[in-house]
Scaffold this motif. Structure first.
Motif, short mmCIF file in Angstrom:
data_model
loop_
_atom_site.label_atom_id
_atom_site.label_comp_id
_atom_site.label_asym_id
_atom_site.label_seq_id
_atom_site.Cartn_x
_atom_site.Cartn_y
_atom_site.Cartn_z
N UNK A 22 0.83 -1.20 0.00
CA UNK A 22 0.00 0.00 0.00
C UNK A 22 0.87 1.26 0.00
N UNK A 23 0.48 2.24 -0.85
CA UNK A 23 1.30 3.44 -0.94
C UNK A 23 0.87 4.48 0.10
N UNK A 24 0.07 4.07 1.07
CA UNK A 24 -0.31 4.97 2.15
C UNK A 24 0.46 4.54 3.39
N UNK A 25 0.94 5.52 4.14
CA UNK A 25 1.76 5.17 5.31
C UNK A 25 0.89 4.56 6.41
N UNK A 26 1.52 3.67 7.21
CA UNK A 26 0.77 2.92 8.22
C UNK A 26 0.08 3.85 9.22
N UNK A 27 0.70 4.99 9.53
CA UNK A 27 0.11 5.91 10.51
C UNK A 27 -1.17 6.54 9.98
N UNK A 28 -1.32 6.58 8.66
CA UNK A 28 -2.57 7.08 8.09
C UNK A 28 -3.54 5.93 7.83
N UNK A 29 -2.98 4.73 7.62
CA UNK A 29 -3.83 3.58 7.32
C UNK A 29 -4.67 3.19 8.54
N UNK A 30 -4.06 3.29 9.74
CA UNK A 30 -4.78 2.86 10.95
C UNK A 30 -6.07 3.66 11.15
N UNK A 31 -6.01 5.00 11.17
CA UNK A 31 -7.30 5.72 11.34
C UNK A 31 -8.27 5.46 10.20
N UNK A 32 -7.74 5.27 8.98
CA UNK A 32 -8.63 4.99 7.85
C UNK A 32 -9.38 3.69 8.08
N UNK A 33 -8.66 2.67 8.56
CA UNK A 33 -9.30 1.39 8.81
C UNK A 33 -10.29 1.47 9.97
N UNK A 34 -9.89 2.23 11.02
CA UNK A 34 -10.82 2.41 12.16
C UNK A 34 -12.13 3.01 11.66
N UNK A 35 -12.01 4.06 10.83
CA UNK A 35 -13.21 4.71 10.32
C UNK A 35 -14.01 3.76 9.43
N UNK A 36 -13.30 2.99 8.60
CA UNK A 36 -13.99 2.09 7.68
C UNK A 36 -14.80 1.06 8.46
N UNK A 37 -14.17 0.45 9.49
CA UNK A 37 -14.91 -0.54 10.27
C UNK A 37 -16.02 0.12 11.08
N UNK A 38 -15.76 1.34 11.57
CA UNK A 38 -16.80 2.06 12.31
C UNK A 38 -18.02 2.30 11.44
#
Lengths: 254, 222
Positions: free
Chosen positions: A198-214
């Protein structure tokens, strides 16, 4: 196999669905709330600033999950429509028609956040780029679905007509998507769906995933509570609904 | 089965030729809509040549959509459609015959008239030929997809506006590839990709649309 089908039919009977859904909604709702709060805090304050887009990129934490949900919910509608047509499970109709307004709302949210994001990025509120345009067409498909549902008076045949429409729509979505993509390739390339790296950094991926699951859990909670109301309306003449209503109004009077 | 297809084809064509307005009105609509654009935008040759392909295609799309009523409406009103559902022959074959007739009375005249409108919009000769080819491949798709939408709304009293909401989003790929092909051939570029796509999409719709239409009809009439 027969036993499994029997169990599914049992679970999908309105009475049991009403009871089980009532128990599940708080769980999904609260976990969704926690995930969304955590994701927002992480995304808005903790995730690092993007070196090109500055702070304005942070809207992706809403925009991208909303866009994902908009497509996911249409798939849910088509799938449950097909289930309802093939196995005549009434509950699948209820799920499909309860999903439509939620899906339309997510699509609208994705469009609005996309255009707000576009203002600093492209200097205009609206750009005819491939993904925004596909999202707009998806919104039209949702609106058509809801218009058809409200136009047919008999709820049974409304649900079946809508199931056909959703299936036709789902077959067409990839064709529409790729033709719009072909028509215009202006947007930046996909950043998360690349499987290798993934070309997105892990520190940005975590909140993105949190929001997606939320968002996903919020959708489950919302669709279950809408479906519960629909079940009550369609089954209003059966004895168990009268019991439920008597019980709940009795509790209020005390 | 083939016999049913042919006899229904003949019956519907005969009915259409007895109501000539059914054939002429979509055509007049098509011509009038295209005429509005030079009046509304500008009679400038360069501008019209640039927007011409899109305008002619949008007009064809609307003309085909607005004439979808003729597909099932009168048969629904007098009960013929119900008898077709009850007959022993596959419904999708009968539906296909009706769709073919719809294309013959709306799509085909549009193709015949399109060179005239292409000239009016200052398209060059290559582009006009491409326009005719794209219409030949594209208008059957419009009839096929439109039939699904019409079958869903046929039992409703005011289905017209709803029909456009259901059908127009599904017409978008046809519009994109067709008007792009015409524009590209104006510029002298290769258009085989667009034509292949249109042909593939037409075959795809030809296979699946009659089945979806007959499923929708069964739901509308139950």
């Amino acid at each position: 196999m027969k036993a499994i089908m029997k169990w599914i039919y049992h679970l999908a009977s309105p009475k049991h669905f009403y009871r089980i859904a009532g128990k599940l909604i708080p769980w999904f709702g609260w976990i969704a709330a926690i995930l969304l709060i955590a994701g927002s805090i992480d995304g808005l304050f903790i995730a690092p600033v993007d070196y090109q887009q500055g702070d304005s990129y942070r809207i992706i934490f809403i925009h991208v999950p909303a866009a994902w949900m908009s497509m996911f919910i249409y798939m849910v509608m088509a799938t449950s429509g097909a289930i309802a047509l093939i196995w005549k499970i009434k509950l699948a109709d209820v799920i499909a028609s309860s999903s439509a307004p939620i899906g339309a709302a997510f699509t609208f949210l994705a469009l609005v956040t996309g255009s707000i994001w576009g203002k600093p990025m492209w200097g205009a509120w609206w750009v005819w780029d491939a993904r925004l345009t596909s999202e707009l067409i998806l919104l039209f498909l949702y609106l058509g679905y809801m218009a058809l549902e409200s136009a047919i008076e008999d709820p049974r045949s409304a649900a079946r007509a809508c199931a056909i429409l959703a299936i036709v729509g789902v077959v067409n979505i990839p064709i529409i998507h790729y033709s719009v993509e072909w028509w215009n390739t202006l947007h930046q390339g996909a950043t998360v769906t690349k499987l290798d790296k993934p070309s997105i950094h892990i520190s940005m991926l975590i909140p993105l995933m949190l929001m997606a699951f939320g968002f996903k859990l919020y959708y489950v909670a919302a669709v279950l509570s809408r479906a519960r109301n629909k079940v009550l309306i369609t089954e209003q003449n059966s004895s168990w609904v009268k019991e439920v209503v008597a019980l709940e109004s009795g509790a209020k009077n005390v | 089965m083939y016999k049913v297809f042919l006899s229904l084809l003949k019956r519907d064509l005969r009915l259409a030729f007895r109501h000539k307005s059914e054939i002429l009105n979509p055509l007049f609509f098509f011509v009038i809509v295209v005429t509005l654009f030079p009046l509304g935008i500008s009679p400038d040759k360069q501008i019209l040549a640039e927007i011409g392909p899109g305008i002619i295609w949008v007009a064809a799309l609307l003309a085909s959509m607005l004439s979808l009523e003729s597909l099932f409406r009168s048969d629904f009103d007098d009960g013929t459609l119900e008898l077709m559902l009850l007959s022993e022959y596959p419904l999708s074959i009968m539906v296909l015959a009706k769709i073919v007739v719809h294309w013959l009375i709306t799509g085909f005249p549009i193709i015949i008239f399109s060179p005239l409108l292409g000239t009016v919009m200052f398209l060059n000769d290559d582009a006009i030929i491409t326009l005719m080819i794209t219409l030949l491949l594209g208008t059957p798709i419009l009839s096929l997809i439109g039939a699904i939408g019409m079958a869903l709304v046929v039992a409703l009293k005011r289905g017209g506006m709803l029909l456009s909401l259901l059908v127009l989003p599904l017409y978008i790929p046809v519009l994109i590839f067709s008007s792009n092909a015409v524009g590209s051939s104006m510029a002298g570029l290769s258009i085989s990709g667009q034509l292949y796509f249109l042909a593939a999409f037409m075959v795809f719709c030809l296979t699946l649309a009659p089945i979806a239409t007959s499923a929708a009809l069964r739901i509308s009439l139950e």
